[in-house]
Write an enzyme that holds these catalytic residues in place. Structure first.
Site, PDB file in Angstrom:
ATOM      1  N   HIS A  25      34.244 -31.202  28.728  1.00  0.00           N
ATOM      2  CA  HIS A  25      34.582 -32.250  29.695  1.00  0.00           C
ATOM      3  C   HIS A  25      36.057 -32.646  29.564  1.00  0.00           C
ATOM      4  O   HIS A  25      36.803 -32.665  30.559  1.00  0.00           O
ATOM      5  CB  HIS A  25      33.687 -33.469  29.449  1.00  0.00           C
ATOM      6  CG  HIS A  25      33.948 -34.633  30.350  1.00  0.00           C
ATOM      7  ND1 HIS A  25      33.093 -35.002  31.361  1.00  0.00           N
ATOM      8  CD2 HIS A  25      34.967 -35.531  30.387  1.00  0.00           C
ATOM      9  CE1 HIS A  25      33.565 -36.059  31.983  1.00  0.00           C
ATOM     10  NE2 HIS A  25      34.707 -36.405  31.402  1.00  0.00           N
ATOM     11  N   GLU A  26      36.478 -32.944  28.350  1.00  0.00           N
ATOM     12  CA  GLU A  26      37.862 -33.375  28.141  1.00  0.00           C
ATOM     13  C   GLU A  26      38.846 -32.220  28.315  1.00  0.00           C
ATOM     14  O   GLU A  26      39.960 -32.414  28.821  1.00  0.00           O
ATOM     15  CB  GLU A  26      38.013 -34.006  26.752  1.00  0.00           C
ATOM     16  CG  GLU A  26      37.150 -35.241  26.526  1.00  0.00           C
ATOM     17  CD  GLU A  26      37.385 -36.339  27.543  1.00  0.00           C
ATOM     18  OE1 GLU A  26      38.484 -36.406  28.117  1.00  0.00           O
ATOM     19  OE2 GLU A  26      36.450 -37.137  27.777  1.00  0.00           O
ATOM     20  N   HIS A  29      39.652 -31.906  31.999  1.00  0.00           N
ATOM     21  CA  HIS A  29      40.664 -32.879  32.434  1.00  0.00           C
ATOM     22  C   HIS A  29      42.062 -32.392  32.072  1.00  0.00           C
ATOM     23  O   HIS A  29      42.979 -32.400  32.901  1.00  0.00           O
ATOM     24  CB  HIS A  29      40.424 -34.230  31.749  1.00  0.00           C
ATOM     25  CG  HIS A  29      39.272 -35.016  32.285  1.00  0.00           C
ATOM     26  ND1 HIS A  29      39.047 -35.204  33.631  1.00  0.00           N
ATOM     27  CD2 HIS A  29      38.283 -35.696  31.645  1.00  0.00           C
ATOM     28  CE1 HIS A  29      37.967 -35.965  33.798  1.00  0.00           C
ATOM     29  NE2 HIS A  29      37.486 -36.261  32.609  1.00  0.00           N
TER      30      HIS A  29
END
Length: 216
Positions: A25-26, A29
């Site tokens: 997820h990170e 980003h």
């Protein structure tokens, strides 16, 4: 958010799932921000699959204590973006979409194994199902339009420019509201009903789409 103490037998499954889910997820980003010209996350070592770079120590510990936690937010500098609003939306949505893609991929693997008649050990079956379920939860949860979640950042970039300063002005109150509905008994009337309706709907949609792809 995640009630580990209610499901002690699930601790291993949940730990592995969150390790993968938070990291990817990170990373998503950071990767999308970098592709749009912002090197901030890359310069801070966040463009990596190393979980230690993405896990927040306090947020990780709290998951096991109160069932609620978080990963380390990816730093984003909008001034590097040529089209800040478009880039901002895509950077924000990249994380939740990654969780949705993980759920889709793992569900596809699970269904394919079941259809092919493979006898999966209980550990494998449990882990795969946990990865599907929790990644859908993360997808839905992060799209809630309250700070500091990704859903709020998306709304922030989609609203007209004249409204954005007003959102910023009240952002701190939105954060307090988020904590109230997330970790108090009010969650039984807010987040829990959301999960009980939207999460199964997303799972069913994924399953139906995979079945169509496999011709089942």
């Amino acid at each position: 958010m995640f009630s580990l103490f209610n499901q002690p037998e699930q601790i291993v499954y949940i730990s592995i799932t969150l390790l993968v889910a938070f990291t990817l997820h990170e990373f998503a980003h950071a990767y999308v921000a970098w592709k749009f010209g912002d090197p901030t996350a890359k310069n801070q070592g966040r463009l990596t699959f190393n979980p230690l770079k993405h896990l927040d120590p306090i947020g990780t510990i709290l998951i096991f204590i109160i069932g609620f936690g978080w990963a380390k937010p990816v730093p984003v500098n909008r001034f590097y973006f040529k089209r800040p609003r478009l880039a901002g939306v895509l950077v924000s949505i990249a994380g939740p979409l990654t969780n949705l893609l993980i759920a889709f991929a793992v569900q596809g693997v699970y269904i394919a194994l079941v259809v092919s008649g493979v006898q999966m050990p209980a550990f494998v079956s449990g882990l795969l199902m946990t990865m599907v379920g929790l990644n859908i939860v993360l997808f839905v949860f992060n799209l809630i339009p309250l700070p500091p979640l990704d859903g709020y950042r998306i709304i922030e970039d989609l609203v007209p420019g004249r409204i954005r300063p007003k959102l910023t002005q009240y952002e701190q109150y939105g954060g307090i509201l988020f904590l109230i509905i997330a970790i108090t008994p009010l969650s039984s009337y807010t987040i829990t009903p959301l999960f009980n309706t939207v999460v199964p709907a997303v799972r069913d949609t994924i399953t139906m789409f995979i079945a169509l792809l496999l011709g089942l």
